[in-house]
Design an enzyme around this catalytic site. Sequence first.
Site, PDB file in Angstrom:
ATOM      1  N   THR A  52      35.070  28.212  39.811  1.00  0.00           N
ATOM      2  CA  THR A  52      34.047  28.751  38.929  1.00  0.00           C
ATOM      3  C   THR A  52      34.324  28.374  37.475  1.00  0.00           C
ATOM      4  O   THR A  52      33.409  28.327  36.653  1.00  0.00           O
ATOM      5  CB  THR A  52      33.963  30.281  39.082  1.00  0.00           C
ATOM      6  OG1 THR A  52      33.795  30.583  40.471  1.00  0.00           O
ATOM      7  CG2 THR A  52      32.797  30.860  38.311  1.00  0.00           C
ATOM      8  N   TYR A 140      44.555  29.906  48.229  1.00  0.00           N
ATOM      9  CA  TYR A 140      43.093  30.011  48.216  1.00  0.00           C
ATOM     10  C   TYR A 140      42.570  29.260  49.428  1.00  0.00           C
ATOM     11  O   TYR A 140      42.601  28.028  49.478  1.00  0.00           O
ATOM     12  CB  TYR A 140      42.550  29.430  46.917  1.00  0.00           C
ATOM     13  CG  TYR A 140      41.060  29.596  46.697  1.00  0.00           C
ATOM     14  CD1 TYR A 140      40.269  30.414  47.491  1.00  0.00           C
ATOM     15  CD2 TYR A 140      40.432  28.916  45.653  1.00  0.00           C
ATOM     16  CE1 TYR A 140      38.915  30.555  47.279  1.00  0.00           C
ATOM     17  CE2 TYR A 140      39.076  29.056  45.416  1.00  0.00           C
ATOM     18  CZ  TYR A 140      38.323  29.868  46.227  1.00  0.00           C
ATOM     19  OH  TYR A 140      36.972  29.999  46.004  1.00  0.00           O
ATOM     20  N   LYS A 168      43.627  34.430  48.583  1.00  0.00           N
ATOM     21  CA  LYS A 168      42.229  34.612  48.207  1.00  0.00           C
ATOM     22  C   LYS A 168      41.423  34.052  49.366  1.00  0.00           C
ATOM     23  O   LYS A 168      41.426  32.850  49.620  1.00  0.00           O
ATOM     24  CB  LYS A 168      41.877  33.896  46.908  1.00  0.00           C
ATOM     25  CG  LYS A 168      40.393  34.051  46.549  1.00  0.00           C
ATOM     26  CD  LYS A 168      39.987  33.239  45.332  1.00  0.00           C
ATOM     27  CE  LYS A 168      38.477  33.370  45.090  1.00  0.00           C
ATOM     28  NZ  LYS A 168      38.000  32.518  43.984  1.00  0.00           N
TER      29      LYS A 168
END
Length: 307
Positions: A52, A140, A168
């Site tokens: 992001t 992640y 995550k």
Amino acid sequence: MTTIQAPFGPMITAMITPMNPDGTVDYDGAARLADYLVTDMRNDGLVLNGTTGEAPTTTDAEKEQLLRVVLDAVGDRAKVVAGVGTNITTHTIELARSAERAGADGLLVVTPYYSKPPQAALEAHFTSVADATGLPMLIYDIPGRTGAAVATQTLVRLAAHPRIIGVKDAKDDPGATSHVLAQTDLVYYCGTDMLNLPWLALGAVGLISVVGHVVGDRLREMIDAHRAGDVTLARQIHYELVPVYDGTFRNQGAVMTKAALDLLGQPGGAVRAPLLAATDAERHQLTLDLTAGGVKLPGTHLSGTSA
């Protein structure tokens, strides 16, 4: 059962990288946004230089400066986790060491993308990065972007490393997540906003959210309600936020989040190619979505519902 503590706090936003109209990083805007996310949106932590944050398009020097600026802006009010993952192990290690020198509280390391390493190679990659610093590390796991999932048994083996503390999770597989949680002491952060509440129910310690930019305070209320055993309130907040989830991911998350921040008068700015800014039609629909989700936009008076 004893509640497992969230090492970086339960409410974390994966922060965008504010940019000026010419595409340069807006460091002053980053400091202001970080303060807003901690003070107004009630974030316990921030992830910088993740997807992001448009990490594939920012330089190593920009990543380090952004990290230092945000660390200075939030001080000890929030944890700062540095996204350092690339598809090159040596480069990932360089970024991890740079983040440690800058003062990051932890690392987020994405599965190496495009090359689709087999599980033994993934295990070696994550172990090498974890060995390279003294910082706690989250893996992640987002196969939709990377092309390779981290298998359950790979995560079970990696859990033995003293600095690999959690995941995550954007695999969106409740069965796989349940197996890892049942077999290890890894902490899980939900990485898919629509699944925030279901993942808390599975045992996630918190969220690493994109919509936390605009509704972090309400997500924190949902977390607190769930922890207090008020399932009805937690579910009510989740349903109220569905239009926000939908609106944020009608296009790529960074694109729509920057558009949302612009609507709120917060720093966001341009995106870097290959991304393109949200169109006027997308911004209009986003306004409807955010309004339907209870977000108060300055100077906006709209009727109707999101499509």
